[in-house]
Scaffold this active site. Sequence first.
Site, short mmCIF file in Angstrom:
data_model
loop_
_atom_site.label_atom_id
_atom_site.label_comp_id
_atom_site.label_asym_id
_atom_site.label_seq_id
_atom_site.Cartn_x
_atom_site.Cartn_y
_atom_site.Cartn_z
N ASP A 24 0.79 -1.41 -0.07
CA ASP A 24 -0.06 -0.03 0.05
C ASP A 24 1.02 1.40 0.10
O ASP A 24 0.46 2.43 0.66
CB ASP A 24 -1.05 0.06 1.26
CG ASP A 24 -2.09 -1.08 0.95
OD1 ASP A 24 -1.92 -1.75 0.04
OD2 ASP A 24 -2.82 -1.17 2.08
N GLU A 72 -4.64 -0.77 -1.26
CA GLU A 72 -5.99 -0.68 -0.87
C GLU A 72 -7.06 0.00 -1.54
O GLU A 72 -6.59 1.12 -1.76
CB GLU A 72 -5.87 -0.34 0.98
CG GLU A 72 -7.19 -0.45 1.38
CD GLU A 72 -7.21 0.14 2.92
OE1 GLU A 72 -6.09 -0.03 3.60
OE2 GLU A 72 -8.30 0.05 3.64
N LYS A 128 -7.05 -4.95 -2.90
CA LYS A 128 -7.52 -5.58 -1.88
C LYS A 128 -8.42 -4.53 -1.49
O LYS A 128 -8.06 -3.34 -1.15
CB LYS A 128 -6.58 -5.85 -1.01
CG LYS A 128 -5.64 -4.72 -0.41
CD LYS A 128 -4.48 -5.25 0.47
CE LYS A 128 -3.67 -4.50 1.01
NZ LYS A 128 -4.26 -3.63 2.05
N LYS A 131 -7.82 -4.40 4.93
CA LYS A 131 -6.21 -4.19 5.43
C LYS A 131 -5.51 -5.35 5.05
O LYS A 131 -4.35 -5.24 4.68
CB LYS A 131 -6.49 -4.15 6.84
CG LYS A 131 -7.33 -2.98 7.29
CD LYS A 131 -7.18 -1.45 6.56
CE LYS A 131 -8.25 -0.64 6.97
NZ LYS A 131 -8.09 0.68 6.35
N VAL A 156 3.06 0.23 4.42
CA VAL A 156 2.55 0.94 5.45
C VAL A 156 1.01 0.67 5.32
O VAL A 156 0.47 0.03 4.54
CB VAL A 156 2.42 2.72 4.95
CG1 VAL A 156 3.93 3.23 4.90
CG2 VAL A 156 1.73 2.92 3.53
N CYS A 161 -2.23 -2.35 7.64
CA CYS A 161 -2.08 -3.24 6.66
C CYS A 161 -0.97 -4.25 6.56
O CYS A 161 -1.09 -5.27 6.34
CB CYS A 161 -2.38 -2.20 5.28
SG CYS A 161 -4.17 -1.85 5.19
N GLN A 201 8.19 -13.03 22.07
CA GLN A 201 7.75 -14.45 22.27
C GLN A 201 8.42 -15.42 21.02
O GLN A 201 7.78 -16.29 20.45
CB GLN A 201 6.50 -14.57 22.15
CG GLN A 201 5.47 -13.84 23.02
CD GLN A 201 4.25 -13.95 23.08
OE1 GLN A 201 3.65 -15.14 23.10
NE2 GLN A 201 3.53 -13.11 22.34
N1 TIU Z 1 -2.89 0.46 4.23
C1 TIU Z 1 -3.23 0.77 5.48
O1 TIU Z 1 -2.30 0.64 6.58
N2 TIU Z 1 -4.56 1.18 5.40
C2 TIU Z 1 -4.82 2.11 6.65
O2 TIU Z 1 -5.76 2.68 6.61
N3 TIU Z 1 -3.80 2.51 7.49
C3 TIU Z 1 -4.01 3.29 8.38
O3 TIU Z 1 -3.33 3.44 9.27
N4 TIU Z 1 -5.03 4.08 8.38
#
Ligand code: TIU
Length: 219
Positions: A24, A72, A128, A131, A156, A161, A201
């Site tokens: 993303d 996303e 997609k 998330k 990110v 995600c 862990q």
């Molecule tokens: N790609 C992803 O992480 N989507 C989100 O909406 N992330 C946020 O942190 N908002």
Amino acid sequence: MASIKAEPFDLDFDPKTTALVIIDMQRDFVLPGGFGEKLGNDTSLLLAAVEPTQRVLAKARAAGLLVIHTREGHRPDLSDCPPAKLTRGGQTFIGTTGPMGRILVRGEPGHDIIHQLYPVAGEPVIDKPGKGSFHATDLHQILLDRGIRTLVVCGVTLEVCVHTTVREANDRGYECVVLADCVASYFPEFQRIGLEMIKAQGGIFGWVSDADRFIAAIG
Ligand code: TIU
């Protein structure tokens, strides 16, 4: 075979059965005017991941690793956006028009991947609606068909995600290495703790390494 220095311990992997997954890296998350900023975030925090990921991507391409990108987003009619995602706390951002087009809608400029990390021919792009990168996509099929066992993960945001995808992948039997400087969060504390959570862990759902150690591992 290769070995990457990582926490909680080094991981052996075969580059032939390893994929780089970049999650993303879309304008809607990393640039002002998109979904991330609408949610109240400072998008500039995510840009720290761009340069290290560029180096990792160049190395992966040179070494012939499978490279997969995810995005996303939703169909223009939003028929694949659950009402519970579309409207949160009475606010709707998805599908509304901003400076980069309709937010999180496929085909819009904001939905696309930033130019620094743009896919090249032959690199699958997974669109997609959620998330996680496995939910309602053909990612698992693509990985199975290529015999992939290990995922090197960038992108990110770490705690949304990236975490969701790594947890999904771990449950499907993949070994996942998250590169700490190639992921980013809008929240510095989530960046630190999100990485801790993966490798705690005994590596409960993955490994943590970084761009330099990945590049050294590939050689
Ligand atoms: N790609 C992803 O992480 N989507 C989100 O909406 N992330 C946020 O942190 N908002």
